[in-house]
Write an enzyme that holds these catalytic residues in place. Structure first.
Site, PDB file in Angstrom:
ATOM      1  CB  CYS A 129      -0.936   0.002   1.211  1.00 49.74           C
ATOM      2  SG  CYS A 129      -2.028   1.437   1.286  1.00 49.74           S
ATOM      3  CB  CYS A 132      -0.650   2.429   3.979  1.00 48.78           C
ATOM      4  SG  CYS A 132      -2.256   1.836   3.413  1.00 48.78           S
ATOM      5  CG  ASP A 133       3.186   1.250   4.492  1.00 48.73           C
ATOM      6  OD1 ASP A 133       2.719   1.741   5.542  1.00 48.73           O
ATOM      7  OD2 ASP A 133       3.018   0.060   4.169  1.00 48.73           O
TER       8      ASP A 133
END
Length: 315
Positions: A129, A132-133
């Site tokens: 992701c 997300c990261d």
């Protein structure tokens, strides 16, 4: 109110459902807490100035849901009956759960390459992701693995953080939509490696995390090494909808089809929320928002059904 799934969507539905007096029961399923239980640092969930841990966030959501009256059940559902109300779910041990309304929040799982080194390096440089990261790779070199819309979108997103993005694809052409390909090829910060397959994620040892990818040329079999700080696997997702095939309307990618702007499915009284309906955003905050929508839609459905029953009884 019966809820299947205990990630941000399911627990948000439970919190709102309990506050509306619907006596929610959450059946946790095979991965209690959802995907956030496998996520370490979370920086993009509103309300927390400092980095928080995914498992801790889910513990707090569950505690809040239980505090307002939710009952949590640990079971794996193997059968469903949506032909009449109350709806029935059957666990693998034979237990039966019934609800006047059902909220499906079973989520979706990222597809992985299936390599031992990939499993060992998850959270240490390997992710599925970018949204997300990606923030953790500011100014660093990253690689995206895949050739569809997801991979191209992830590569383009990562250019917001990284000056050096490499897209690795095992074929000589992409499956992504043409407009996305045009944006990708026009971006000066993205390099594409064709006909390359990832055979391993290389650990730098100690606290170094990921330092390189082991690549194999799909035409010649030649091996090479690509130095990188982050590897993003972007080969798609599996929505957890196997139980509902033949019972609910699903889209072409097997996500549950909901009426736009609602959580309503093709069966009245059955609602769906979170990643099991979402192939675009797939974030904890959007999942939680649709969990709220599902509970509110369920409460309105029950209120309308009760009114109709009273009206018929008075005739």
């Amino acid at each position: 109110m019966l809820i299947l799934g205990s990630g941000p969507a399911g627990l948000s539905a439970a919190i709102y459902g309990a506050r509306a007096g619907m006596n929610p029961i959450v059946v946790q399923g095979i991965q209690p807490g959802g995907q956030l239980t496998t996520t370490t640092d979370v920086e993009n969930y509103p309300g927390f100035a400092e980095v928080i841990q995914g498992p801790w966030l889910m513990e707090q959501m569950q505690a809040q849901a239980e505090h307002v009256g939710t009952r949590m059940m640990w079971d794996t559902i193997v059968g469903v009956d949506l032909s009449r109300r109350p709806f029935r779910l059957t666990g693998d041990g034979g237990d039966v759960y019934e609800g006047e309304v059902l909220v499906i929040a079973t989520g979706a799982q990222a597809k992985w390459l299936g390599l031992d080194s990939e499993e060992a390096m998850k959270g240490k440089g390997v992710s599925a992701c970018a949204t997300c990261d990606g923030f953790f790779y500011r100014g660093k070199k990253v690689a995206v693995i895949g050739g569809g819309n997801t991979a191209v979108e992830e590569a383009l997103y990562l250019t917001n953080h990284s000056p050096d993005v490499t897209l690795i694809h095992r074929r000589d052409s992409l499956r992504a939509e043409r407009i996305l390909q045009e944006r990708l090829f026009a971006h000066p910060g993205i390099t594409v490696l064709w006909n390359k397959e990832v055979r391993g994620f290389i650990d730098g040892g100690g606290t170094a995390g990921l330092v390189a990818l082991d690549l194999e040329d799909t035409l010649t079999g030649e091996h090479s090494r690509l130095a990188t700080d982050g590897g993003f696997v972007a080969i798609g997702h599996h929505p957890a909808t196997e139980l509902f095939r033949g019972h609910l309307k699903l889209d072409a990618d097997h996500y549950i089809d909901v009426e736009p702007g609602t959580a309503r499915t093709s069966v009245p009284g059955v609602f769906a929320c979170g990643d099991v309906t979402d192939k675009v955003y797939r974030q904890a905050i959007t999942a939680a928002g649709t969990g709220c929508m599902a509970a509110l839609d369920a409460e309105r459905f029950l209120a309308t059904a009760e009114f109709e029953e009273l009206r018929k009884a008075a005739e």
